[in-house]
Design an enzyme around this catalytic site. Sequence first.
Site, PDB file in Angstrom:
ATOM      1  N   ARG A 174      -9.357   0.921   8.451  1.00  0.00           N
ATOM      2  CA  ARG A 174      -8.977  -0.442   8.792  1.00  0.00           C
ATOM      3  C   ARG A 174     -10.054  -1.151   9.614  1.00  0.00           C
ATOM      4  O   ARG A 174      -9.867  -2.316   9.979  1.00  0.00           O
ATOM      5  CB  ARG A 174      -7.679  -0.429   9.593  1.00  0.00           C
ATOM      6  CG  ARG A 174      -6.437  -0.701   8.742  1.00  0.00           C
ATOM      7  CD  ARG A 174      -5.244  -0.590   9.667  1.00  0.00           C
ATOM      8  NE  ARG A 174      -4.087  -1.324   9.245  1.00  0.00           N
ATOM      9  CZ  ARG A 174      -3.049  -0.795   8.606  1.00  0.00           C
ATOM     10  NH1 ARG A 174      -3.073   0.444   8.213  1.00  0.00           N
ATOM     11  NH2 ARG A 174      -1.981  -1.534   8.341  1.00  0.00           N
TER      12      ARG A 174
ATOM     13  N   ARG B  73      12.010  -1.014  12.072  1.00  0.00           N
ATOM     14  CA  ARG B  73      10.629  -0.872  12.566  1.00  0.00           C
ATOM     15  C   ARG B  73      10.331  -1.964  13.578  1.00  0.00           C
ATOM     16  O   ARG B  73      10.487  -3.149  13.293  1.00  0.00           O
ATOM     17  CB  ARG B  73       9.644  -0.946  11.387  1.00  0.00           C
ATOM     18  CG  ARG B  73       9.152   0.414  10.977  1.00  0.00           C
ATOM     19  CD  ARG B  73       8.255   0.349   9.793  1.00  0.00           C
ATOM     20  NE  ARG B  73       6.971  -0.276  10.075  1.00  0.00           N
ATOM     21  CZ  ARG B  73       5.932  -0.201   9.253  1.00  0.00           C
ATOM     22  NH1 ARG B  73       6.037   0.460   8.125  1.00  0.00           N
ATOM     23  NH2 ARG B  73       4.798  -0.783   9.551  1.00  0.00           N
TER      24      ARG B  73
ATOM     25  N   ARG C  48      12.035  -6.074   5.227  1.00  0.00           N
ATOM     26  CA  ARG C  48      12.053  -4.634   5.529  1.00  0.00           C
ATOM     27  C   ARG C  48      12.565  -4.394   6.949  1.00  0.00           C
ATOM     28  O   ARG C  48      13.343  -3.469   7.186  1.00  0.00           O
ATOM     29  CB  ARG C  48      10.646  -4.054   5.375  1.00  0.00           C
ATOM     30  CG  ARG C  48      10.599  -2.569   5.676  1.00  0.00           C
ATOM     31  CD  ARG C  48       9.264  -1.952   5.373  1.00  0.00           C
ATOM     32  NE  ARG C  48       8.232  -2.404   6.288  1.00  0.00           N
ATOM     33  CZ  ARG C  48       6.949  -2.069   6.189  1.00  0.00           C
ATOM     34  NH1 ARG C  48       6.544  -1.318   5.202  1.00  0.00           N
ATOM     35  NH2 ARG C  48       6.071  -2.495   7.064  1.00  0.00           N
TER      36      ARG C  48
ATOM     37  N   LYS D  27       0.838  -1.209   0.000  1.00  0.00           N
ATOM     38  CA  LYS D  27       0.000   0.000   0.000  1.00  0.00           C
ATOM     39  C   LYS D  27       0.877   1.265   0.000  1.00  0.00           C
ATOM     40  O   LYS D  27       0.646   2.167  -0.806  1.00  0.00           O
ATOM     41  CB  LYS D  27      -0.930   0.020   1.230  1.00  0.00           C
ATOM     42  CG  LYS D  27      -1.860  -1.174   1.325  1.00  0.00           C
ATOM     43  CD  LYS D  27      -2.794  -1.062   2.513  1.00  0.00           C
ATOM     44  CE  LYS D  27      -2.101  -1.129   3.862  1.00  0.00           C
ATOM     45  NZ  LYS D  27      -1.559  -2.462   4.218  1.00  0.00           N
TER      46      LYS D  27
ATOM     47  N   ARG E 164      -0.186  -9.017  13.248  1.00  0.00           N
ATOM     48  CA  ARG E 164      -0.787  -7.976  12.400  1.00  0.00           C
ATOM     49  C   ARG E 164      -1.668  -8.616  11.335  1.00  0.00           C
ATOM     50  O   ARG E 164      -2.735  -8.087  11.014  1.00  0.00           O
ATOM     51  CB  ARG E 164       0.317  -7.133  11.742  1.00  0.00           C
ATOM     52  CG  ARG E 164       0.992  -6.203  12.729  1.00  0.00           C
ATOM     53  CD  ARG E 164       2.309  -5.677  12.200  1.00  0.00           C
ATOM     54  NE  ARG E 164       2.165  -4.897  10.989  1.00  0.00           N
ATOM     55  CZ  ARG E 164       3.193  -4.543  10.216  1.00  0.00           C
ATOM     56  NH1 ARG E 164       4.421  -4.914  10.530  1.00  0.00           N
ATOM     57  NH2 ARG E 164       2.992  -3.823   9.138  1.00  0.00           N
TER      58      ARG E 164
HETATM   59  P1  B4P Z   1       4.631  -1.485   2.111  1.00  0.00           P
HETATM   60  O1  B4P Z   1       4.261  -0.787   0.846  1.00  0.00           O
HETATM   61  O2  B4P Z   1       5.336  -0.679   3.133  1.00  0.00           O
HETATM   62  O3  B4P Z   1       3.392  -2.171   2.801  1.00  0.00           O
HETATM   63  P2  B4P Z   1       2.117  -1.608   3.497  1.00  0.00           P
HETATM   64  O4  B4P Z   1       1.000  -2.408   2.928  1.00  0.00           O
HETATM   65  O5  B4P Z   1       2.009  -0.106   3.370  1.00  0.00           O
HETATM   66  O6  B4P Z   1       2.427  -1.909   5.009  1.00  0.00           O
HETATM   67  P3  B4P Z   1       1.919  -1.842   6.491  1.00  0.00           P
HETATM   68  O7  B4P Z   1       0.592  -2.498   6.640  1.00  0.00           O
HETATM   69  O8  B4P Z   1       3.079  -2.387   7.217  1.00  0.00           O
HETATM   70  O9  B4P Z   1       1.808  -0.393   7.006  1.00  0.00           O
HETATM   71  P4  B4P Z   1       1.078   0.627   7.937  1.00  0.00           P
HETATM   72  O10 B4P Z   1       2.135   1.640   8.096  1.00  0.00           O
HETATM   73  O11 B4P Z   1      -0.200   1.025   7.288  1.00  0.00           O
HETATM   74  O12 B4P Z   1       5.493  -2.733   1.664  1.00  0.00           O
HETATM   75  C1  B4P Z   1       6.081  -3.621   2.589  1.00  0.00           C
HETATM   76  C2  B4P Z   1       7.408  -4.152   2.035  1.00  0.00           C
HETATM   77  O13 B4P Z   1       7.201  -4.870   0.822  1.00  0.00           O
HETATM   78  C3  B4P Z   1       8.416  -3.042   1.706  1.00  0.00           C
HETATM   79  O14 B4P Z   1       9.679  -3.460   2.124  1.00  0.00           O
HETATM   80  C4  B4P Z   1       8.349  -2.932   0.175  1.00  0.00           C
HETATM   81  O15 B4P Z   1       9.555  -2.498  -0.388  1.00  0.00           O
HETATM   82  C5  B4P Z   1       8.023  -4.377  -0.232  1.00  0.00           C
HETATM   83  N1  B4P Z   1       7.234  -4.449  -1.469  1.00  0.00           N
HETATM   84  C6  B4P Z   1       6.159  -3.685  -1.793  1.00  0.00           C
HETATM   85  N2  B4P Z   1       5.682  -4.047  -3.016  1.00  0.00           N
HETATM   86  C7  B4P Z   1       6.463  -5.104  -3.440  1.00  0.00           C
HETATM   87  C8  B4P Z   1       6.462  -5.927  -4.635  1.00  0.00           C
HETATM   88  N3  B4P Z   1       5.570  -5.760  -5.626  1.00  0.00           N
HETATM   89  N4  B4P Z   1       7.393  -6.915  -4.716  1.00  0.00           N
HETATM   90  C9  B4P Z   1       8.294  -7.097  -3.724  1.00  0.00           C
HETATM   91  N5  B4P Z   1       8.363  -6.341  -2.597  1.00  0.00           N
HETATM   92  C10 B4P Z   1       7.454  -5.356  -2.454  1.00  0.00           C
HETATM   93  O16 B4P Z   1       0.670   0.011   9.379  1.00  0.00           O
HETATM   94  C11 B4P Z   1       1.533  -0.152  10.495  1.00  0.00           C
HETATM   95  C12 B4P Z   1       0.775  -0.225  11.836  1.00  0.00           C
HETATM   96  O17 B4P Z   1       0.180   1.072  12.151  1.00  0.00           O
HETATM   97  C13 B4P Z   1      -0.423  -1.177  11.943  1.00  0.00           C
HETATM   98  O18 B4P Z   1      -0.037  -2.495  12.258  1.00  0.00           O
HETATM   99  C14 B4P Z   1      -1.280  -0.513  13.087  1.00  0.00           C
HETATM  100  O19 B4P Z   1      -0.798  -0.844  14.363  1.00  0.00           O
HETATM  101  C15 B4P Z   1      -1.069   0.961  12.865  1.00  0.00           C
HETATM  102  N6  B4P Z   1      -2.145   1.557  12.036  1.00  0.00           N
HETATM  103  C16 B4P Z   1      -1.962   2.124  10.800  1.00  0.00           C
HETATM  104  N7  B4P Z   1      -3.136   2.571  10.314  1.00  0.00           N
HETATM  105  C17 B4P Z   1      -4.095   2.281  11.248  1.00  0.00           C
HETATM  106  C18 B4P Z   1      -5.518   2.471  11.298  1.00  0.00           C
HETATM  107  N8  B4P Z   1      -6.179   3.049  10.287  1.00  0.00           N
HETATM  108  N9  B4P Z   1      -6.190   2.035  12.397  1.00  0.00           N
HETATM  109  C19 B4P Z   1      -5.546   1.467  13.409  1.00  0.00           C
HETATM  110  N10 B4P Z   1      -4.207   1.231  13.427  1.00  0.00           N
HETATM  111  C20 B4P Z   1      -3.469   1.649  12.351  1.00  0.00           C
END
Ligand code: B4P
Length: 194
Positions: free
Chosen positions: A89, A134, A128, A14, A145
């Site tokens: 979420r 992190r 990552r 995302k 998660r």
């Molecule tokens: P990202 O792109 O970072 O993944 P994400 O889906 O954004 O991650 P996440 O769910 O961890 O994040 P959030 O900060 O929202 O990609 C992950 C990895 O994969 C990276 O290393 C990237 O390079 C790699 N990658 C991406 N695409 C790829 C591909 N095509 N091929 C290979 N590798 C690839 O959430 C973090 C925490 O914050 C949650 O657990 C929660 O505690 C809190 N939180 C956030 N929003 C919240 C909400 N709305 N309500 C309640 N809690 C919340």
Amino acid sequence: MFNLVLFGPPGSGKGTQSENIVTNYNLLHISTGDLLRDEVSRHTPLGTEAKKYMDQGMLVPDEVVIGMISGKIDEMPDARGFVFDGFPRTRTQAEALDKLLEFKNTKIHLVLSLEVPEADLIKRLVGRGETSGRSDDTEEVITKRIKEYHLKTTPVANYYNSYGKLETVVGSNTIEETFKALAKHINKYILPVT
Ligand code: B4P
């Protein structure tokens, strides 16, 4: 105004794809994960509270996240549109977002859900964690998660599907291929600026 929700499990890409989308379509990026991590790094009361949940792989309480988003939307009244990354979420967050947008005479137009096999999610996030430092990117917390996602976040997909707004996209291909697949859907609403 065009408003997009990028949806999917932790590590589905995302954050990665939001960067591509906001650059190509001149939209504003709202990532609740980034906003929360910023609060944590500044040791604000909100950040201190949020960290307790994030470190355990749990969702931060709805009222904390909803208050944060509302302020962010108000800061940018002239935006071409928003990409909501990692929000909503829970169903409560989804309903609150609909109300906030209705108040501003707009709505969510499209929800794109990234589908990635669980083994790939774990591999990506552990990878990552080795460089990002992190605290929620350890295998134990990642597993929690993903459980939290299935329990509390998948109902959000059903919510948007019931309004005909949900489209699924394969998220396990390369970053470029995934972006192309997302863009096909977005181009039905707005065209890229670059
Ligand atoms: P990202 O792109 O970072 O993944 P994400 O889906 O954004 O991650 P996440 O769910 O961890 O994040 P959030 O900060 O929202 O990609 C992950 C990895 O994969 C990276 O290393 C990237 O390079 C790699 N990658 C991406 N695409 C790829 C591909 N095509 N091929 C290979 N590798 C690839 O959430 C973090 C925490 O914050 C949650 O657990 C929660 O505690 C809190 N939180 C956030 N929003 C919240 C909400 N709305 N309500 C309640 N809690 C919340």
